[in-house]
Design a protein around this motif. Sequence first.
Motif, mmCIF file in Angstrom:
data_model
loop_
_atom_site.group_PDB
_atom_site.id
_atom_site.type_symbol
_atom_site.label_atom_id
_atom_site.label_comp_id
_atom_site.label_asym_id
_atom_site.label_seq_id
_atom_site.Cartn_x
_atom_site.Cartn_y
_atom_site.Cartn_z
ATOM 1 N N GLU A 1 10.547 105.286 -12.814
ATOM 2 C CA GLU A 1 11.126 104.198 -13.572
ATOM 3 C C GLU A 1 12.721 104.313 -13.789
ATOM 4 O OE1 GLU A 1 6.938 103.473 -16.094
ATOM 5 O OE2 GLU A 1 8.317 104.692 -16.940
ATOM 6 N N GLY A 2 13.024 102.818 -14.075
ATOM 7 C CA GLY A 2 14.370 102.722 -14.570
ATOM 8 C C GLY A 2 14.852 101.496 -14.379
ATOM 9 N N PRO A 3 16.177 101.174 -14.943
ATOM 10 C CA PRO A 3 16.751 99.689 -14.864
ATOM 11 C C PRO A 3 17.002 99.492 -13.200
ATOM 12 C CG PRO A 3 18.333 101.345 -15.464
ATOM 13 C CD PRO A 3 17.060 102.270 -15.332
ATOM 14 N N LYS A 4 17.047 98.136 -13.008
ATOM 15 C CA LYS A 4 17.380 97.766 -11.482
ATOM 16 C C LYS A 4 18.670 98.428 -11.377
ATOM 17 C CE LYS A 4 15.204 93.158 -10.431
ATOM 18 N NZ LYS A 4 15.743 91.841 -10.227
ATOM 19 N N TRP A 5 18.951 98.465 -9.993
ATOM 20 C CA TRP A 5 20.209 98.987 -9.461
ATOM 21 C C TRP A 5 20.710 100.358 -9.548
ATOM 22 C CZ3 TRP A 5 24.158 94.374 -10.334
ATOM 23 C CH2 TRP A 5 23.543 93.324 -9.992
ATOM 24 N N CYS A 6 19.785 101.099 -10.333
ATOM 25 C CA CYS A 6 19.998 102.312 -10.890
ATOM 26 C C CYS A 6 20.049 103.555 -9.487
ATOM 27 C CB CYS A 6 19.393 102.859 -11.887
ATOM 28 S SG CYS A 6 17.579 103.453 -11.909
ATOM 29 N N ALA B 1 9.485 90.651 -18.143
ATOM 30 C CA ALA B 1 8.934 92.036 -19.059
ATOM 31 C C ALA B 1 7.680 91.627 -19.838
ATOM 32 C CB ALA B 1 9.855 92.195 -20.024
ATOM 33 N N ASP B 2 7.589 90.376 -20.093
ATOM 34 C CA ASP B 2 6.316 89.914 -20.634
ATOM 35 C C ASP B 2 5.928 88.715 -20.386
ATOM 36 O OD1 ASP B 2 8.169 88.474 -22.201
ATOM 37 O OD2 ASP B 2 8.100 89.378 -23.794
ATOM 38 N N LYS C 1 11.288 97.311 -21.950
ATOM 39 C CA LYS C 1 10.474 97.259 -20.879
ATOM 40 C C LYS C 1 11.120 97.098 -19.411
ATOM 41 C CE LYS C 1 6.138 95.594 -23.025
ATOM 42 N NZ LYS C 1 4.954 94.438 -22.965
ATOM 43 N N ILE C 2 12.183 96.663 -19.492
ATOM 44 C CA ILE C 2 12.952 96.517 -18.243
ATOM 45 C C ILE C 2 14.064 97.528 -18.063
ATOM 46 C CG2 ILE C 2 12.583 94.334 -17.511
ATOM 47 C CD1 ILE C 2 15.164 93.349 -18.632
#
Length: 424
Positions: A26-31, A206-207, A262-263
């Motif tokens: 898991e992790g943020p976009k583009w990481c 996220a929700d 959540k993101i």
Amino acid sequence: MKEYRRRVLDKMLLDRLEAKGAVVLEGPKWCGKTTTALQVARSVLRMDDPARRDSNIQMSEIDPQRLLQGEVPRLIDEWQIAPKLWDAARYEIDSRGEEGQFIFTGSSVPVESEEITHSGTGRFTWLKMRPMSLAESGESTGEVSLSELFKAPERIEGVNPIEIDELAYLICRGGWPRAVGMKEKPALEQAFDYYEAVVRSDINRADGVQKNPERVKKLMRSYARNQGAQVAYTVLRDDIAANDTDSISEDTVASYVNALKKIFVVEDMSAWNPNLRSKTAIRTADTRYFTDPSIAVAALGIGPKDLVNDLETLGLLFEALCVRDLRVYAESAGGEVLHYRDKSGLECDAVIHLGDGSYGLTEIKLGGNRLIEEGAKNLITLSEKIDTSRMKKASFMMVVTGVGDFAYRRPDGVYVVPIGCLKE
């Protein structure tokens, strides 16, 4: 195609695949989650591939097991798009009876779904990936190892290659793999592009609730101004309301912050609660941080020159950069990074706490003899408060600096380590 840069998580991923049927990365976009997973995956299912997204979602409803067929480890990228794959993978792991079957990657926690009926306990293990640390992006020399400091070496050595102008640039560029190696102008634009994507669309994923983009911007700007602070939602609400014609409730602020968590845009720091000799009241509120300091830069609409001309803000965001790097390095040793503050005002910016109860006390200072002296004094004062009959003595005390030529051990035992010398 860019050459793959080693990530601290690489070995951890291999170790987890040997221990469990599936690893959730898991992790943020583009990481860099997908790129890292591709180094070990033998087959791939990209759920967000525009050409196959609809058919993949349809197949996940009809026969999810079919999507899981392929050489293992099989990478299921952006799995949260089709939550039914979770239970299907759990069933496959049980049926096959072997470890290392799947890698699930995702840049958001899936919305609560009736389609997920099993927690994954015993079959899945979780890893959190963050943007690149300076050691991973090649800006740190890596001459001082955080894990080695737990052995309390008598001597450390390191030469800091980072001057203040470059430090400001690295804060603004962030640890986004796409930005590393780019020319300065396009590299700096990556964080702003990320910020715009969060504001315009990602936070709504996220929700599933549509949010007011202008309010998201105001919240993120307030969060940026409060990096490293223990502020309540009411403080963020009042800060937003001061620049908003409409009122905003504390519950709305909380829902927006939870969506950012959540993101993986926000990663607050929990409080450390040691055993003390005195009955000092310890503050237990979380400390506010973005997952990367460049997000705060983008939210504030500033650049490297602005930071150099405003040393207070530079120091604030330098702390956020150090927290990002310390989290990356600590996790490789099975540890976490916590924060200490008591009602007397005594504070410790980062406590690196390992699973066996060992810990190191860390202060973060931009640089200068006066600030280093202040940081070392705080660390010694805190260490003397700890009841070592009820818990371990601190393995080390360290002042992490931004500028300064060398890494060294002071006569009082406190290490002074430029962030440009540190690694896992």
